[in-house]
Motif scaffolding. Structure first.
Motif, PDB file in Angstrom:
ATOM      1  N   ARG A 144      20.909  51.972  35.959  1.00 37.24           N
ATOM      2  CA  ARG A 144      20.276  53.292  35.923  1.00 37.24           C
ATOM      3  C   ARG A 144      21.277  54.360  35.471  1.00 37.24           C
ATOM      4  O   ARG A 144      20.926  55.274  34.713  1.00 37.24           O
ATOM      5  CB  ARG A 144      19.693  53.651  37.290  1.00 37.24           C
ATOM      6  N   THR A 145      22.522  54.242  35.939  1.00 38.27           N
ATOM      7  CA  THR A 145      23.546  55.187  35.498  1.00 38.27           C
ATOM      8  C   THR A 145      23.776  55.072  34.000  1.00 38.27           C
ATOM      9  O   THR A 145      23.921  56.089  33.302  1.00 38.27           O
ATOM     10  CB  THR A 145      24.864  54.937  36.255  1.00 38.27           C
ATOM     11  N   ALA A 146      23.812  53.832  33.495  1.00 40.69           N
ATOM     12  CA  ALA A 146      23.968  53.637  32.053  1.00 40.69           C
ATOM     13  C   ALA A 146      22.843  54.330  31.292  1.00 40.69           C
ATOM     14  O   ALA A 146      23.073  54.947  30.234  1.00 40.69           O
ATOM     15  CB  ALA A 146      23.999  52.145  31.732  1.00 40.69           C
ATOM     16  N   LEU A 147      21.635  54.264  31.822  1.00 33.62           N
ATOM     17  CA  LEU A 147      20.500  54.876  31.140  1.00 33.62           C
ATOM     18  C   LEU A 147      20.519  56.395  31.229  1.00 33.62           C
ATOM     19  O   LEU A 147      19.974  57.070  30.348  1.00 33.62           O
ATOM     20  CB  LEU A 147      19.191  54.325  31.714  1.00 33.62           C
ATOM     21  N   THR A 148      21.130  56.947  32.268  1.00 31.45           N
ATOM     22  CA  THR A 148      21.269  58.411  32.303  1.00 31.45           C
ATOM     23  C   THR A 148      22.196  58.893  31.194  1.00 31.45           C
ATOM     24  O   THR A 148      22.083  60.028  30.728  1.00 31.45           O
ATOM     25  CB  THR A 148      21.814  58.887  33.663  1.00 31.45           C
ATOM     26  N   LEU A 149      23.120  58.028  30.780  1.00 28.08           N
ATOM     27  CA  LEU A 149      24.053  58.364  29.705  1.00 28.08           C
ATOM     28  C   LEU A 149      23.487  58.048  28.325  1.00 28.08           C
ATOM     29  O   LEU A 149      23.853  58.674  27.335  1.00 28.08           O
ATOM     30  CB  LEU A 149      25.368  57.604  29.909  1.00 28.08           C
ATOM     31  N   ASP A 150      22.603  57.036  28.272  1.00 25.01           N
ATOM     32  CA  ASP A 150      21.996  56.611  27.001  1.00 25.01           C
ATOM     33  C   ASP A 150      20.622  56.035  27.323  1.00 25.01           C
ATOM     34  O   ASP A 150      20.486  54.851  27.608  1.00 25.01           O
ATOM     35  CB  ASP A 150      22.890  55.578  26.311  1.00 25.01           C
ATOM     36  N   ILE A 151      19.621  56.901  27.293  1.00 27.59           N
ATOM     37  CA  ILE A 151      18.286  56.550  27.786  1.00 27.59           C
ATOM     38  C   ILE A 151      17.644  55.404  27.022  1.00 27.59           C
ATOM     39  O   ILE A 151      16.760  54.709  27.538  1.00 27.59           O
ATOM     40  CB  ILE A 151      17.363  57.787  27.780  1.00 27.59           C
ATOM     41  N   GLU A 152      18.063  55.145  25.788  1.00 28.81           N
ATOM     42  CA  GLU A 152      17.462  54.096  24.977  1.00 28.81           C
ATOM     43  C   GLU A 152      18.337  52.837  24.906  1.00 28.81           C
ATOM     44  O   GLU A 152      18.045  51.937  24.122  1.00 28.81           O
ATOM     45  CB  GLU A 152      17.201  54.603  23.552  1.00 28.81           C
TER      46      GLU A 152
END
Length: 228
Positions: free
Chosen positions: A56-64
């Motif tokens: 989830r943290t990774a997706l906050t930085l790069d949503i796609e």
């Protein structure tokens, strides 16, 4: 440090690798790639809740980020959050176009009772890995879910003829034959190293699965395999 952590992770010491990825994050700017690596290590170490947080943290930085979407969807599958898993895997699979991604999407669709969607996903996985027995087995089970028994049996016979077939594949051969209403063939099919008592137990279990009317519950009872 990242190279060493990757090496340790590949050797199977996932908890140590996860600690090293955490240290790497403390020493550098936030990176979705490192969070994805951390999530994968945590997931492999059996810590699904912590893995979900990393993805989830990774997706906050790069949503796609497709690897983060795959990781989050996989974690959600393990945690029983199947609808969320299907949503995220549906985004990840076309971008990554790997056997692993399509197989996990297929499992999610099957567990939601979406047999045709599961077939589509598993078919793409088979196209990418036509000799992989687990992928072929999952496609066969998806055919069984929608009542396409001839296709399911044909696929499982192909799997059972493979030198890569293991006991779990022969167990699914019995399941598919019983679901196709062919218990006599299930009782007589040549299966190496399977005692008669075990075969009979598997036939009886398959008959109980055949009696499950709800497609979601039947898919759960079938036990489709997630690709590694």
């Amino acid at each position: 440090m990242l190279g060493l952590a990757d090496d340790i992770n590949q050797r199977g010491d996932h908890a140590t690798a996860a600690a090293m990825y955490e240290r790497a994050l403390e020493m550098s700017a936030d990176s979705p790639d490192i969070h994805v690596r951390l999530g994968k290590a945590r997931l492999a170490a059996g810590n699904a809740q912590a893995a979900r947080a990393a993805f989830r943290t990774a997706l906050t930085l790069d949503i796609e980020n497709p690897e983060a979407l795959l990781g989050l969807g996989t974690t959600q599958l393990q945690l029983g959050e199947v609808e969320g898993a299907a949503r995220n895997l549906q985004k990840a699979a076309p971008q990554l176009d790997t056997r692993q991604a399509w197989s996990r999407l297929g499992v999610a669709h099957a567990l939601l009772g979406q047999g045709e969607a599961a077939q589509h996903a598993f078919s793409r996985a088979v196209a990418l890995a036509p000799r992989d027995p687990d992928t072929l087995t999952n496609l066969a089970l998806a055919h069984s879910l929608v009542g396409e028994n001839t296709e399911a049996v044909t696929l499982m016979q192909r799997v059972s003829d493979s030198p890569l077939a293991e006991q779990r594949h022969f167990r699914n051969l019995i399941l598919v034959l019983v679901l196709a209403q062919d218990p006599e063939l299930a009782a007589s099919a040549t299966i190496p190293d399977m005692p008669d008592a075990l075969r009979q137990s598997l036939i009886e279990r398959a008959q109980r699965i055949a009696e499950i009317a709800d497609p979601v519950e039947r898919a759960r009872a079938m036990g489709l395999a997630m690709a590694k």
